[in-house]
Design a protein around this motif. Structure first.
Motif, short mmCIF file in Angstrom:
data_model
loop_
_atom_site.label_atom_id
_atom_site.label_comp_id
_atom_site.label_asym_id
_atom_site.label_seq_id
_atom_site.Cartn_x
_atom_site.Cartn_y
_atom_site.Cartn_z
N GLY A 160 -28.09 -4.07 -10.41
CA GLY A 160 -29.46 -3.94 -10.91
C GLY A 160 -30.43 -3.62 -9.79
N ASN A 161 -30.25 -4.26 -8.64
CA ASN A 161 -31.11 -3.94 -7.49
C ASN A 161 -30.92 -2.50 -7.04
N ASP A 162 -29.68 -2.02 -7.10
CA ASP A 162 -29.41 -0.61 -6.76
C ASP A 162 -30.19 0.32 -7.69
N CYS A 163 -30.24 -0.04 -8.98
CA CYS A 163 -30.98 0.78 -9.94
C CYS A 163 -32.46 0.85 -9.58
N VAL A 164 -33.01 -0.29 -9.18
CA VAL A 164 -34.43 -0.32 -8.80
C VAL A 164 -34.67 0.55 -7.58
N ILE A 165 -33.76 0.51 -6.61
CA ILE A 165 -33.90 1.34 -5.42
C ILE A 165 -33.85 2.82 -5.78
N ILE A 166 -32.97 3.17 -6.72
CA ILE A 166 -32.90 4.57 -7.16
C ILE A 166 -34.23 4.98 -7.78
N LEU A 167 -34.82 4.10 -8.58
CA LEU A 167 -36.13 4.41 -9.17
C LEU A 167 -37.18 4.66 -8.08
N GLU A 168 -37.13 3.88 -7.01
CA GLU A 168 -38.08 4.08 -5.92
C GLU A 168 -37.84 5.41 -5.21
N ARG A 169 -36.56 5.76 -5.04
CA ARG A 169 -36.25 7.06 -4.41
C ARG A 169 -36.70 8.20 -5.33
N LEU A 170 -36.57 8.01 -6.64
CA LEU A 170 -37.05 9.03 -7.57
C LEU A 170 -38.57 9.11 -7.56
N SER A 171 -39.20 7.96 -7.46
CA SER A 171 -40.66 7.93 -7.35
C SER A 171 -41.12 8.72 -6.13
N GLU A 172 -40.36 8.60 -5.07
CA GLU A 172 -40.68 9.28 -3.81
C GLU A 172 -40.44 10.78 -3.92
N TYR A 175 -42.39 12.71 -7.51
CA TYR A 175 -43.86 12.72 -7.52
C TYR A 175 -44.37 13.57 -6.37
N VAL A 176 -45.05 14.66 -6.73
CA VAL A 176 -45.62 15.57 -5.74
C VAL A 176 -47.14 15.46 -5.86
N PRO A 177 -47.80 14.87 -4.87
CA PRO A 177 -49.24 14.64 -4.99
C PRO A 177 -50.04 15.88 -5.37
N ALA A 178 -49.68 17.02 -4.81
CA ALA A 178 -50.44 18.24 -5.10
C ALA A 178 -50.37 18.60 -6.58
N ARG A 179 -49.32 18.14 -7.25
CA ARG A 179 -49.14 18.47 -8.66
C ARG A 179 -49.47 17.30 -9.58
N HIS A 180 -49.13 16.09 -9.16
CA HIS A 180 -49.20 14.95 -10.07
C HIS A 180 -50.37 14.00 -9.82
N LEU A 181 -51.03 14.09 -8.69
CA LEU A 181 -52.13 13.16 -8.40
C LEU A 181 -53.42 13.67 -9.04
N PRO A 182 -54.00 12.90 -9.95
CA PRO A 182 -55.26 13.32 -10.56
C PRO A 182 -56.37 13.44 -9.51
N GLU A 183 -57.25 14.38 -9.70
CA GLU A 183 -58.33 14.62 -8.74
C GLU A 183 -59.22 13.39 -8.63
N GLY A 184 -59.52 13.03 -7.39
CA GLY A 184 -60.41 11.92 -7.13
C GLY A 184 -59.74 10.56 -7.12
N GLU A 185 -58.45 10.51 -7.36
CA GLU A 185 -57.74 9.23 -7.34
C GLU A 185 -56.89 9.10 -6.08
N ARG A 196 -45.99 6.11 -11.11
CA ARG A 196 -45.74 7.43 -10.55
C ARG A 196 -44.86 8.28 -11.47
N LEU A 197 -43.79 7.67 -12.00
CA LEU A 197 -42.90 8.45 -12.87
C LEU A 197 -43.56 8.76 -14.21
N ASP A 198 -44.41 7.87 -14.70
CA ASP A 198 -45.17 8.17 -15.91
C ASP A 198 -46.03 9.42 -15.71
N ARG A 199 -46.62 9.52 -14.53
CA ARG A 199 -47.47 10.68 -14.23
C ARG A 199 -46.62 11.95 -14.15
N VAL A 200 -45.45 11.84 -13.56
CA VAL A 200 -44.54 13.01 -13.52
C VAL A 200 -44.22 13.47 -14.93
#
Length: 263
Positions: A160-172, A175-185, A196-200
């Motif tokens: 289960g901890n491995d799964c959480v780490i994979i989620l963090e690596r996927l989050s990294e 998620y591309v800030p130039a594409r996924h980060l809303p302006e001003g945030e 982060r993944l919800d935004r993706v």
């Protein structure tokens, strides 16, 4: 009877066999010997051994998170139990007592055994065996290795901890800030995987036509996180979480354009 082996099973997982591989024949042995004691009174094991095999069976089932609480712990206890529960003078009644106790157990172990035959984790439907996100692929490789060797509740919790780490690596990676980060945030930290993944998903799967796919990806995220926070940790649930993490990685990679997305 191999008393040394029974003691080792009672003490903990074996190096050369999984708990499921041990539990299936051990449950059958215990059932057969107690049935012999209750019918022809000619079991192959002694009173002391009847206690040892029952204790070993309960221990291995506990490691598998299989509930099994017989109302007796040895032959003498079984004798007392059947006398007090309409088994006196009736071999059929004694067989029925054991059948009600063991038949559901045999069925549950058969399901677990079938699961271990197919215990290799999910493979993506793609011609590419890796996502191409190096750190994600490294963690998936570790997840597969850990799951293959997992035997105890602690092992499965580590899956289960491995799964959480994979989620963090996927989050990294996804998620591309130039594409996924809303302006001003401000960019959320990598550890805030859900945000982060919800935004993706919102950006890369926009539109009503992708509503079902967005739901599927979000459910995969929740399932991948489930083993870490769930109360029941065993091979089945750890395997589902691990499959979810692997499939999520490949879905996100495909959504991002990295796996035959437009072919």
């Amino acid at each position: 009877m191999n008393t040394e082996l029974i003691e080792r099973i009672h003490a903990g997982p074996l190096q050369d066999a999984t708990d499921v591989e041990i539990a299936v024949p051990l449950a059958r042995l215990v059932h057969d010997e107690y049935r012999s004691r209750g019918t022809d009174n000619n079991p192959r094991i002694s009173q002391a051994e009847s206690r040892a095999v029952m204790a070993a069976l309960r221990a291995v089932l506990k490691r598998l998170s299989v509930d099994f609480q017989p109302p007796f712990t040895d032959f003498d206890g079984f004798y007392t139990y059947w006398k007090n529960n309409n088994g006196y003078g009736s071999w059929q009644a004694r067989r029925q007592i054991l059948a009600e106790l063991f038949d559901p157990l045999h069925e549950q172990l058969a399901d677990l055994e079938a699961g271990t035959v197919a215990s290799v984790l999910a493979e993506p439907v793609t011609t590419q065996p890796r996502t191409g996100w190096t750190r994600v692929d490294e963690e998936i490789t570790e997840l597969r290795r850990h799951f293959a060797n997992a035997r105890t509740e602690q092992d499965y919790r580590n899956v289960g901890n491995d799964c959480v780490i994979i989620l963090e690596r996927l989050s990294e990676a996804a998620y591309v800030p130039a594409r996924h980060l809303p302006e001003g945030e401000e960019e959320p930290p990598v550890a805030q995987t859900k945000n982060r993944l919800d935004r993706v998903i919102e950006v890369d799967l926009a539109g009503s036509e992708n509503a079902a796919l967005r739901k599927l990806v979000r459910l995969a995220i929740e399932q991948a996180q489930g083993v870490k926070h769930g109360a029941t940790i065993n091979r089945r649930y750890a395997g589902v979480a691990a499959d979810s993490a692997i499939l999520l990685a490949n879905m996100l990679r495909r959504i991002s354009g990295g796996q035959e997305s437009d072919q």
